[in-house]
Design an enzyme around this catalytic site. Sequence first.
Site, mmCIF file in Angstrom:
data_model
loop_
_atom_site.group_PDB
_atom_site.id
_atom_site.type_symbol
_atom_site.label_atom_id
_atom_site.label_comp_id
_atom_site.label_asym_id
_atom_site.label_seq_id
_atom_site.Cartn_x
_atom_site.Cartn_y
_atom_site.Cartn_z
ATOM 1 N N GLY A 164 41.597 48.331 38.470
ATOM 2 C CA GLY A 164 40.270 48.488 37.879
ATOM 3 C C GLY A 164 40.462 48.355 36.280
ATOM 4 N NE ARG A 200 40.995 47.409 43.017
ATOM 5 C CZ ARG A 200 40.491 47.677 42.300
ATOM 6 N NH1 ARG A 200 39.091 47.210 42.053
ATOM 7 N NH2 ARG A 200 40.575 48.896 41.415
ATOM 8 C CG ASP A 243 48.804 55.337 41.658
ATOM 9 O OD1 ASP A 243 49.325 55.665 40.444
ATOM 10 O OD2 ASP A 243 49.016 56.348 42.446
ATOM 11 C CB THR A 297 43.412 54.074 35.672
ATOM 12 O OG1 THR A 297 42.258 54.931 36.451
ATOM 13 C CG2 THR A 297 44.462 55.179 35.809
ATOM 14 C CG ASP A 328 39.744 57.389 38.415
ATOM 15 O OD1 ASP A 328 38.658 57.613 37.955
ATOM 16 O OD2 ASP A 328 40.019 56.303 39.425
ATOM 17 C CG ASP A 337 44.306 58.701 39.515
ATOM 18 O OD1 ASP A 337 44.500 57.712 38.601
ATOM 19 O OD2 ASP A 337 43.694 58.387 40.387
ATOM 20 N NE ARG A 383 37.019 54.809 45.416
ATOM 21 C CZ ARG A 383 36.354 53.802 44.732
ATOM 22 N NH1 ARG A 383 35.140 53.760 44.758
ATOM 23 N NH2 ARG A 383 37.244 53.067 44.206
HETATM 24 P P1 ADP Z 1 45.205 50.286 40.468
HETATM 25 O O1 ADP Z 1 46.308 49.293 40.018
HETATM 26 O O2 ADP Z 1 44.065 50.548 39.519
HETATM 27 O O3 ADP Z 1 45.730 51.307 41.503
HETATM 28 P P2 ADP Z 1 44.717 48.603 43.044
HETATM 29 O O4 ADP Z 1 45.279 49.670 43.851
HETATM 30 O O5 ADP Z 1 43.624 47.729 43.328
HETATM 31 O O6 ADP Z 1 44.399 49.224 41.371
HETATM 32 O O7 ADP Z 1 45.979 47.643 42.949
HETATM 33 C C1 ADP Z 1 45.903 46.294 42.228
HETATM 34 C C2 ADP Z 1 46.533 45.205 42.905
HETATM 35 O O8 ADP Z 1 47.989 45.391 42.976
HETATM 36 C C3 ADP Z 1 46.134 45.014 44.210
HETATM 37 O O9 ADP Z 1 45.057 44.136 44.429
HETATM 38 C C4 ADP Z 1 47.400 44.130 44.892
HETATM 39 O O10 ADP Z 1 47.249 42.908 44.474
HETATM 40 C C5 ADP Z 1 48.637 44.975 44.233
HETATM 41 N N1 ADP Z 1 49.027 45.995 45.162
HETATM 42 C C6 ADP Z 1 48.603 47.174 45.341
HETATM 43 N N2 ADP Z 1 49.217 48.220 46.199
HETATM 44 C C7 ADP Z 1 50.367 47.290 46.649
HETATM 45 C C8 ADP Z 1 51.147 47.132 47.580
HETATM 46 N N3 ADP Z 1 51.394 48.193 48.339
HETATM 47 N N4 ADP Z 1 52.154 46.221 47.857
HETATM 48 C C9 ADP Z 1 51.981 44.882 46.914
HETATM 49 N N5 ADP Z 1 51.111 44.932 46.073
HETATM 50 C C10 ADP Z 1 50.110 45.899 45.901
#
Ligand code: ADP
Length: 326
Positions: free
Chosen positions: A15, A76, A107, A130, A132, A134, A176
């Site tokens: 995000g 994403r 994360d 982020t 959030d 968090d 969330r």
């Molecule tokens: P944030 O970084 O804000 O937590 P996301 O959870 O959407 O956002 O993660 C961003 C991107 O990081 C995902 O679209 C994916 O490409 C990669 N990603 C997230 N989790 C994993 C994972 N467990 N293994 C590999 N790539 C991941």
Amino acid sequence: MVRRVKHIGVLTSGGDAPGMNAAIRAVVRTAIHEDIEVSGIYRGYQGLIDGELRPLGARSVANIIQRGGTILRTARCQAFFTAEGRARAAETLRENGVDALAVIGGDGTYRGAALLAQEQGIEVVGIPGTIDNDIYGTDVSIGFNTAINIALDAVDRLRDTAASHERLFLVEVMGRSSGAIALYVGVAGGAEAILMPEIPVDLDQVADSLVAAQTRGKTSSVVVVAEGAVEGGAMAVQRAIAERCGYEARTTILGHVQRGGSPSTRDRVLASRLGYTAVKRLQAGEHGVMVGIDKRGTVTVPLQDVWTKTKEIDWELVEIAHVLAV
Ligand code: ADP
């Protein structure tokens, strides 16, 4: 002898958050100061896989510190969840001579980065971005301060009309799985109740306390609801409360406005500090970490800790909110 980094890639992922541009600018300019080349990778990990990368000079990040969103865009990326996807991403880095990566995100972004490091030997450093707030390992993440300021401005405006019409206003803020925005905005906005995912919500109790407040002479109330506090969010809370206490209630869902706009002073300074530190630490041979900030100043925490450990909500502030909402 610590190996010196020659070429850093920078990307934003997950995000978007206000202040990400200030972080990109700080990474680019610190790298240039350290005589390191920098490339911007567009659309997060998707761009890394697709080879969407462009050299960034000091001037290419001029006039962005005050802009919300991210000039590198964010996405994403499903393919990055697979080892093949990550291998293609590493190929892009090797083809372009990039030997280290600064990832700005949350994360999920770090999980991906840690796998890239583990499987492909790429040096990575994370920068927390982020709204959030968090993320474990830093007291505050880039974007949080701007988001709470925007949400608070909305709460203040709603309170004016709530007071004039003797109404109950419910304000749904983002979060969330984290109540950090709701808690700060609720305390700063003098909310009568703050509903958060970390604390089980008893709607009977909320309704009772609002009725009790009315009996004590309050003519209007504001309740701040984190979107993940209750199934169905603030709308569900409104229905339940209206049934229980016969109050005329209105709900405002702030949604994505909380993510937009010019970053606050705090977010710009934080992003500048963390972007600078990320490059300095990489240059000093430290990687596989996220840079953060706490009482000691700028710190680093192993990437793995960031998603295996949970950032605690500020329980003292929860208690303060409760005491002050009489
Ligand atoms: P944030 O970084 O804000 O937590 P996301 O959870 O959407 O956002 O993660 C961003 C991107 O990081 C995902 O679209 C994916 O490409 C990669 N990603 C997230 N989790 C994993 C994972 N467990 N293994 C590999 N790539 C991941």
